[in-house]
Design a protein around this motif. Structure first.
Motif, PDB file in Angstrom:
ATOM      1  N   ALA A  78       0.838  -1.206   0.000  1.00 33.64           N
ATOM      2  CA  ALA A  78       0.000   0.000   0.000  1.00 33.64           C
ATOM      3  C   ALA A  78       0.870   1.252   0.000  1.00 33.64           C
ATOM      4  N   GLY A  79       1.963   1.218   0.751  1.00 33.91           N
ATOM      5  CA  GLY A  79       2.871   2.361   0.776  1.00 33.91           C
ATOM      6  C   GLY A  79       3.501   2.615  -0.575  1.00 33.91           C
ATOM      7  N   ARG A  80       3.883   1.564  -1.264  1.00 30.40           N
ATOM      8  CA  ARG A  80       4.511   1.721  -2.576  1.00 30.40           C
ATOM      9  C   ARG A  80       3.546   2.316  -3.589  1.00 30.40           C
ATOM     10  N   VAL A  81       2.305   1.844  -3.583  1.00 29.20           N
ATOM     11  CA  VAL A  81       1.318   2.394  -4.525  1.00 29.20           C
ATOM     12  C   VAL A  81       0.964   3.826  -4.143  1.00 29.20           C
ATOM     13  N   ALA A  82       0.921   4.108  -2.834  1.00 33.93           N
ATOM     14  CA  ALA A  82       0.630   5.470  -2.385  1.00 33.93           C
ATOM     15  C   ALA A  82       1.703   6.444  -2.877  1.00 33.93           C
ATOM     16  N   LEU A  83       2.961   6.027  -2.891  1.00 32.61           N
ATOM     17  CA  LEU A  83       4.022   6.876  -3.424  1.00 32.61           C
ATOM     18  C   LEU A  83       3.728   7.278  -4.867  1.00 32.61           C
ATOM     19  N   LEU A  84       3.354   6.290  -5.673  1.00 30.86           N
ATOM     20  CA  LEU A  84       3.061   6.550  -7.077  1.00 30.86           C
ATOM     21  C   LEU A  84       1.874   7.499  -7.216  1.00 30.86           C
ATOM     22  N   VAL A  85       0.821   7.253  -6.449  1.00 29.49           N
ATOM     23  CA  VAL A  85      -0.368   8.107  -6.510  1.00 29.49           C
ATOM     24  C   VAL A  85      -0.007   9.541  -6.125  1.00 29.49           C
TER      25      VAL A  85
END
Length: 427
Positions: A175-182
């Motif tokens: 979730a943290g990795r995708v949040a970075l991209l978002v």
């Protein structure tokens, strides 16, 4: 667009690059050999005449340097070995990984609906996070943002299921990795309030999951935000906080050093620019060569050219800046002319425009500047940061030119859009 001088040159890219690096410094081949021998220090080398003969063969593309000479040559020019001698990436890596875990997108979604957090599901989600990060450089931001937010919602929903401690930590990490991209895409489209909230969420998820990579990139995003808003001292502090959080040998430390070099360049401290470029290059040199060169959160060696180009443009090293701009365009463009990294290419055109303007070539400067504005995938804050530099040079050199006024109006339209979109958050 690849420079015409490169289209007719059939030598290997490393041979062309060696000559371009040397020529941009005004060195003869003998000068380059002397610099190489100085870099070698206590390592045994043949005599100067022998090394000069080798250098000529290397630049002609007749012979590729061996693994002993490659890092020495790269060090002579202040770049990482992988930048000068890149390895070929393996195509179809995602397809191979998906085949290994045995799931496509539809099956991933089915398992998510069933709150299945098995090892296979988590591996498939890992691939999805990588795919989103690889799409950052070229996919339309509105589509990427919608997809990223939807995957973030799906991954986060797994937290409500029955999870082991390890599974819970992995879900938080993903979730943290995708949040970075978002968060990056939100900032690109100038939604500063959402971008900062998402960055803070990613930082929290990284800390909770123990993922130093996510923590480091969350700090990098804050550094980037400050840099593009002209808060150069704040950018230095944010980068220091990131280095304190993850350590100087971490991969994100390369990008933090690059941001610091860019901030010092704009502050006007040339010595600190070189210190940070040397630090970042040394860190990059010590890292293993990345498996994926497209992932936004992976430091690929060609990215160092992009950083160095920015710094040299700003401190007035025009020949070097122009040479690096050509390398950025070349490495970001396929042989058939498809631009794979349009945001890097846009800044390279700005760099070439600034150099042309300083040489009083108005037509070329405006052509390069308009090429940058016409990019299909762009980060408005970053684009404004760099186009303002071109505008300043144009207005200084050509104060009464209608064509300059017209270009400034185009840039101003971007600035008005930014002001309207970002008025809700002051940073």
């Amino acid at each position: 667009m690849i420079p015409s001088s490169q289209l007719a040159d059939e030598r290997p890219s490393w041979a062309r690059r060696m000559r371009a690096e040397r020529a941009s410094r005004g060195w003869s081949q003998a000068d380059a050999v002397a610099a190489l021998r100085a870099r070698a220090r206590d390592r045994s080398l043949p005599g100067p005449e022998s090394v000069l003969r080798n250098w000529k063969r290397w630049e002609s593309g007749e012979v590729e340097p061996d693994d002993f000479y490659k890092p020495l040559i790269a060090a002579v020019f202040g770049i990482a070995t992988g930048t000068l001698f890149p390895r070929r990436s393996t195509p179809g890596q995602d397809a191979e990984l998906i085949s290994r875990v045995g799931m496509d997108t539809l099956e991933i979604l089915a398992r998510l609906r069933a709150s299945d957090a098995s090892t296979g599901t988590i591996e498939a989600l890992e691939i999805t996070a990588d795919r989103l990060a690889c799409a950052y450089s070229h996919e339309p931001p509105e589509l990427l943002l919608a997809e990223g937010r939807e995957w973030l919602r799906r991954i986060s929903a797994l937290r409500d299921g029955r999870l082991t401690l390890t599974q819970h930590r992995e879900i938080l990490r993903l979730a943290g990795r995708v949040a970075l991209l978002v968060g990056c895409v939100e900032y690109d489209i100038e939604d500063r309030r959402a971008a900062e909230a998402t960055r803070l969420a990613a930082l929290s998820l990284g800390k909770e999951s123990g993922d130093s990579d996510t923590v480091g990139w969350a700090h990098e995003m804050r550094t980037w935000y400050a840099l593009t808003q002209g808060q150069f001292r704040a950018a230095l502090s944010a980068a220091d906080a990131g280095l304190a959080a993850v350590g100087a040998s971490h991969s994100v430390a390369v990008q933090l050093a690059a941001h610091q070099a860019k901030a010092w360049a704009r502050i006007g401290d040339r010595r600190q620019v070189e210190v940070m470029l040397d630090r970042g290059r040394a860190t990059l040199e010590a890292l293993p060569y990345p498996d994926s060169l497209d992932n936004h959160f992976v430091i690929d060696p060609s990215k160092w050219d992009f950083y160095t180009m920015d710094c040299y443009r700003h401190v007035g090293e025009d020949r070097l800046a122009d040479m690096y701009a050509d390398e950025v365009i070349r490495s970001s463009t396929t042989p058939d002319g498809t631009v794979m990294k349009p945001m890097r290419v846009a800044e390279a055109h700005i760099t070439k425009g600034v150099v042309a303007a300083r040489l009083n070539d108005l037509e070329q400067a405006l052509s390069e500047g308009r090429s940058a504005l016409g990019s299909s995938r762009r980060s408005i804050p970053s684009l404004l940061l760099h186009t303002r530099e071109l505008v300043d040079v144009l207005q200084d050199r050509f104060p009464d030119e209608p064509a300059v006024d017209a270009y400034c109006t185009e840039v101003q339209s971007l600035r008005r859009h930014q002001t309207k979109a970002s008025s809700g958050w002051s940073g």
